[in-house]
Design an enzyme around this catalytic site. Structure first.
Site, mmCIF file in Angstrom:
data_model
loop_
_atom_site.group_PDB
_atom_site.id
_atom_site.type_symbol
_atom_site.label_atom_id
_atom_site.label_comp_id
_atom_site.label_asym_id
_atom_site.label_seq_id
_atom_site.Cartn_x
_atom_site.Cartn_y
_atom_site.Cartn_z
ATOM 1 N N ASP A 13 0.806 -1.227 0.000
ATOM 2 C CA ASP A 13 0.000 0.000 0.000
ATOM 3 C C ASP A 13 0.836 1.273 0.000
ATOM 4 O O ASP A 13 0.423 2.313 0.523
ATOM 5 C CB ASP A 13 -0.961 0.024 1.210
ATOM 6 C CG ASP A 13 -1.905 -1.161 1.198
ATOM 7 O OD1 ASP A 13 -2.246 -1.623 0.098
ATOM 8 O OD2 ASP A 13 -2.296 -1.618 2.287
ATOM 9 N N LYS A 16 1.773 2.251 -5.144
ATOM 10 C CA LYS A 16 2.314 1.739 -6.412
ATOM 11 C C LYS A 16 1.394 2.066 -7.593
ATOM 12 O O LYS A 16 1.857 2.476 -8.655
ATOM 13 C CB LYS A 16 2.494 0.208 -6.317
ATOM 14 C CG LYS A 16 3.495 -0.203 -5.237
ATOM 15 C CD LYS A 16 3.527 -1.705 -5.038
ATOM 16 C CE LYS A 16 2.310 -2.303 -4.407
ATOM 17 N NZ LYS A 16 2.070 -1.947 -3.002
ATOM 18 N N GLY A 40 -4.648 -4.055 -3.865
ATOM 19 C CA GLY A 40 -5.628 -3.014 -4.157
ATOM 20 C C GLY A 40 -4.827 -1.780 -4.517
ATOM 21 O O GLY A 40 -4.198 -1.180 -3.653
ATOM 22 N N HIS A 41 -4.766 -1.454 -5.793
ATOM 23 C CA HIS A 41 -3.933 -0.342 -6.261
ATOM 24 C C HIS A 41 -4.841 0.818 -6.667
ATOM 25 O O HIS A 41 -5.641 0.697 -7.601
ATOM 26 C CB HIS A 41 -3.058 -0.793 -7.433
ATOM 27 C CG HIS A 41 -2.033 -1.824 -7.031
ATOM 28 N ND1 HIS A 41 -1.132 -2.371 -7.900
ATOM 29 C CD2 HIS A 41 -1.772 -2.380 -5.829
ATOM 30 C CE1 HIS A 41 -0.362 -3.235 -7.249
ATOM 31 N NE2 HIS A 41 -0.741 -3.256 -5.992
ATOM 32 N N GLN A 221 1.935 -5.926 -3.327
ATOM 33 C CA GLN A 221 2.391 -6.041 -1.941
ATOM 34 C C GLN A 221 3.679 -5.229 -1.757
ATOM 35 O O GLN A 221 3.865 -4.245 -2.446
ATOM 36 C CB GLN A 221 2.578 -7.519 -1.536
ATOM 37 C CG GLN A 221 1.276 -8.298 -1.420
ATOM 38 C CD GLN A 221 0.700 -8.750 -2.749
ATOM 39 O OE1 GLN A 221 1.363 -9.405 -3.518
ATOM 40 N NE2 GLN A 221 -0.533 -8.418 -3.014
HETATM 41 P P1 GDP Z 1 -0.811 0.489 -3.575
HETATM 42 O O1 GDP Z 1 -1.432 -0.791 -3.146
HETATM 43 O O2 GDP Z 1 0.672 0.521 -3.350
HETATM 44 O O3 GDP Z 1 -1.161 0.887 -4.983
HETATM 45 O O4 GDP Z 1 -1.417 1.624 -2.618
HETATM 46 P P2 GDP Z 1 -2.964 1.758 -2.156
HETATM 47 O O5 GDP Z 1 -3.761 2.241 -3.300
HETATM 48 O O6 GDP Z 1 -3.418 0.512 -1.477
HETATM 49 O O7 GDP Z 1 -2.829 2.821 -1.002
HETATM 50 C C1 GDP Z 1 -2.318 4.090 -1.220
HETATM 51 C C2 GDP Z 1 -3.397 5.123 -0.825
HETATM 52 O O8 GDP Z 1 -2.807 6.389 -0.677
HETATM 53 C C3 GDP Z 1 -4.470 5.288 -1.871
HETATM 54 O O9 GDP Z 1 -5.676 5.597 -1.241
HETATM 55 C C4 GDP Z 1 -3.972 6.471 -2.700
HETATM 56 O O10 GDP Z 1 -5.022 7.175 -3.341
HETATM 57 C C5 GDP Z 1 -3.346 7.314 -1.633
HETATM 58 N N1 GDP Z 1 -2.183 8.136 -2.044
HETATM 59 C C6 GDP Z 1 -1.213 7.827 -2.944
HETATM 60 N N2 GDP Z 1 -0.269 8.797 -2.949
HETATM 61 C C7 GDP Z 1 -0.650 9.706 -2.026
HETATM 62 C C8 GDP Z 1 -0.067 10.920 -1.534
HETATM 63 O O11 GDP Z 1 1.008 11.333 -1.933
HETATM 64 N N3 GDP Z 1 -0.752 11.588 -0.566
HETATM 65 C C9 GDP Z 1 -1.937 11.151 -0.070
HETATM 66 N N4 GDP Z 1 -2.524 11.869 0.878
HETATM 67 N N5 GDP Z 1 -2.518 10.009 -0.506
HETATM 68 C C10 GDP Z 1 -1.867 9.297 -1.454
HETATM 69 P P1 IMO Z 2 -0.960 -4.050 -2.315
HETATM 70 O O1 IMO Z 2 -0.508 -4.588 -3.659
HETATM 71 C C1 IMO Z 2 -0.961 -4.580 2.026
HETATM 72 C C2 IMO Z 2 -1.033 -8.710 3.509
HETATM 73 C C3 IMO Z 2 -2.292 -9.179 4.228
HETATM 74 C C4 IMO Z 2 -1.694 -10.183 5.184
HETATM 75 C C5 IMO Z 2 -0.584 -10.820 4.349
HETATM 76 C C6 IMO Z 2 -0.975 -12.131 3.691
HETATM 77 O O2 IMO Z 2 -2.246 -3.323 -2.355
HETATM 78 O O3 IMO Z 2 0.153 -3.299 -1.671
HETATM 79 P P2 IMO Z 2 -2.532 -12.756 1.617
HETATM 80 O O4 IMO Z 2 -3.978 -12.505 1.361
HETATM 81 O O5 IMO Z 2 -1.606 -12.213 0.584
HETATM 82 O O6 IMO Z 2 -2.233 -14.211 1.895
HETATM 83 O O7 IMO Z 2 -2.220 -11.986 3.008
HETATM 84 O O8 IMO Z 2 -0.242 -9.867 3.361
HETATM 85 N N1 IMO Z 2 -1.270 -8.147 2.154
HETATM 86 C C7 IMO Z 2 -1.195 -6.845 1.857
HETATM 87 N N2 IMO Z 2 -0.984 -5.767 2.649
HETATM 88 N N3 IMO Z 2 -1.082 -4.423 0.684
HETATM 89 C C8 IMO Z 2 -1.257 -5.486 -0.122
HETATM 90 O O9 IMO Z 2 -1.253 -5.389 -1.479
HETATM 91 C C9 IMO Z 2 -1.367 -6.769 0.466
HETATM 92 N N4 IMO Z 2 -1.566 -8.007 -0.023
HETATM 93 C C10 IMO Z 2 -1.493 -8.842 1.019
HETATM 94 O O10 IMO Z 2 -2.922 -8.120 4.897
HETATM 95 O O11 IMO Z 2 -1.087 -9.518 6.262
HETATM 96 MG MG MG Z 3 -2.927 -1.479 -1.838
#
Ligand code: GDP
Ligand code: IMO
Ligand code: MG
Length: 423
Positions: A13, A16, A40-41, A221
């Site tokens: 998270d 990416k 979840g991107h 991840q």
């Molecule tokens: P990913 O899994 O690495 O793609 O990241 P996620 O989407 O799960 O989580 C990142 C969260 O931070 C999302 O809700 C984005 O919209 C938000 N986000 C990304 N960059 C920034 C930033 O620079 N500032 C803030 N406030 N939110 C951000």
């Molecule tokens: P993105 O791509 C954050 C965590 C789960 C759990 C562990 C194992 O959005 O960054 P799994 O379902 O893969 O067997 O769970 O890994 N986990 C993540 N945490 N971002 C993710 O993906 C994750 N995908 C799995 O919360 O601790």
């Molecule tokens: Mg994510």
């Protein structure tokens, strides 16, 4: 042309999805190499927000090819939901998306097994996303898996053998199995999958490399969740590090070019497992509130803490990171003091090396830095950064020994500052 890789350096998270979308105009191809719908991107632009799970984050730009590689595990039902909702938003998915024949299929019984194993672990549960990720990769490695390519050949037989094995396992674990409804939906989604371009992605990717096409590999991840190097057993079931891009797409190691390592200006983790810099106080709650630190898919609360340079140095080493990207800098805007963990005290002895066990006897040692107390969300060029923030970046670069080349100050595509042409 070499292949660039973008991956998370913390516990996932990191942001990416946003950065892949921002970088996509510089590439011809975007490819996912591991993970599945546990990801979840999130992307935001023009006032709209999208969350991608199995489909690469390069689909919103200008017709780049997007590939789901062999290292990915695919749930056909979730894939169909994701694909249809994108097509409703006007994305021409069928023309840009290709799926590897060798990607493994997540079955309804994999999800049941995921839940059953978690239940069995009780308090020691991993806190998985419940998407069947672990059991699907287990079947892959134990040579029992079903692959996307199988859907065209003797599929009914292969499926019923795999299902029978899972049902036996589940019953032995004391579970009652009733999957009729989920199975019907799943088999329907398998038919749906057949409309897509199912390819031998390793050949396609290498042909693109030979043709000098620019390829960006999108990690899911983060390195601290890597099955070999993460905080085992509280990890995911794939190699999230750069080597995963080689195995998950069929790219030779010598063909890897830039490795973008992405991290938050602080740190989060979702699910169970050790997290040395976790804050259980008001500050942690404040970071969660300001950063909206709740899972993009599950809505689960993310645990929050200060940035951890011991862990970052470790993951930079594992991945051969050439450029760093810092996200969510704006979340720390109002903090009078920002802390950086630069070493751990392990049973009383200070170390900068990442230890085998980060669960017991670890005390983070912090350097305190003056906060910047300025809203950075509207900043468009690096000269506008407050001095204290510049000091924060310089300190991180000096301690991590890799340049920070992109800084994010908000969730929108536009809230991104590229330092590469500005320094
Ligand atoms: P990913 O899994 O690495 O793609 O990241 P996620 O989407 O799960 O989580 C990142 C969260 O931070 C999302 O809700 C984005 O919209 C938000 N986000 C990304 N960059 C920034 C930033 O620079 N500032 C803030 N406030 N939110 C951000
Ligand atoms: P993105 O791509 C954050 C965590 C789960 C759990 C562990 C194992 O959005 O960054 P799994 O379902 O893969 O067997 O769970 O890994 N986990 C993540 N945490 N971002 C993710 O993906 C994750 N995908 C799995 O919360 O601790
Ligand atoms: Mg994510």
């Amino acid at each position: 042309m070499k292949v660039d890789v973008l991956l998370g350096l913390q516990w996932g998270d990191e942001g990416k999805g946003k950065v892949v979308d921002v970088l996509t105009p510089h590439y011809d191809v975007v490819a996912r190499f591991q993970g599945g719908p546990n990801a979840g991107h999130t992307l935001e632009f023009e006032g709209k927000k999208y969350v991608l799970r199995s489909i690469p984050s390069g689909i919103f730009q200008h017709g780049q090819v997007n590939i789901i590689g062999n290292g990915v595990v695919l749930d056909p039902v979730l894939f169909r939901d994701e694909a249809e909702s994108l097509m409703q938003s006007g994305v021409d998915l069928k023309h840009v998306l290709k799926i590897s024949r060798k990607a493994h299929l997540i079955m309804p019984t994999h999800r049941l097994l995921d839940a059953a194993y978690e239940k069995l672990k009780g308090d020691a549960k991993i806190g998985t996303t419940g998407k069947g990720i672990g059991p699907t990769y287990t079947d892959k490695v134990s040579r029992n898996g079903l692959r996307v390519g199988d859907i065209f050949c003797n599929f009914d037989e292969k499926y019923s053998i795999a299902k029978k094995r899972h049902v036996n396992l589940l019953e032995a674990l004391g579970e009652t199995v009733d999957i009729a409804e989920a199975e019907a939906k799943w088999l329907d989604a398998i038919e749906y999958l057949k409309q897509y371009d199912i390819i031998d992605s390793e050949f396609v990717v290498n042909k693109y490399i030979d043709e000098d096409k620019k390829i960006l590999c999108e990690g899911a991840q983060g390195s601290m969740l890597d099955v070999d190097f993460g905080s085992y057993p509280f990890v995911t079931s794939s190699n999230t590090v750069c080597a995963g891009a080689c195995a998950g797409l069929g790219v030779a190691p010598g063909k890897i070019g830039e490795v973008y390592g992405i991290f938050k200006a602080y740190c989060t983790r979702v699910g169970s497992g050790p997290f040395p810099t976790e804050l259980h106080d008001e500050t942690g709650a404040r970071i969660r509130d300001i950063g909206h630190e709740y899972g993009a898919v599950t809505g689960r609360e993310r645990r929050c803490g200060w940035i951890d340079l011991v862990a970052l140095r470790y993951t930079i080493m594992l991945n051969g990171v050439t450029q760093l990207i810092m996200m969510k800098s704006d979340v720390l805007d109002g903090f009078p003091v920002v802390k950086v963990c630069n070493s751990y005290r392990v049973n009383g002895v200070e170390t900068r090396d990442f230890p085998y066990d980060i669960e017991h006897g670890i005390e983070p040692v912090y350097t305190e830095m003056e906060g910047w107390n300025m809203d950075m969300t509207g900043i468009t060029s690096p000269e506008q950064f407050p001095e204290q923030f510049k000091a924060y970046i310089s300190y991180l670069e000096q301690e991590l020994n890799v340049p920070i080349t992109i800084i994010s100050v908000g969730p929108d595509r536009k809230q991104t500052i590229d330092l590469r042409n500005n320094r």
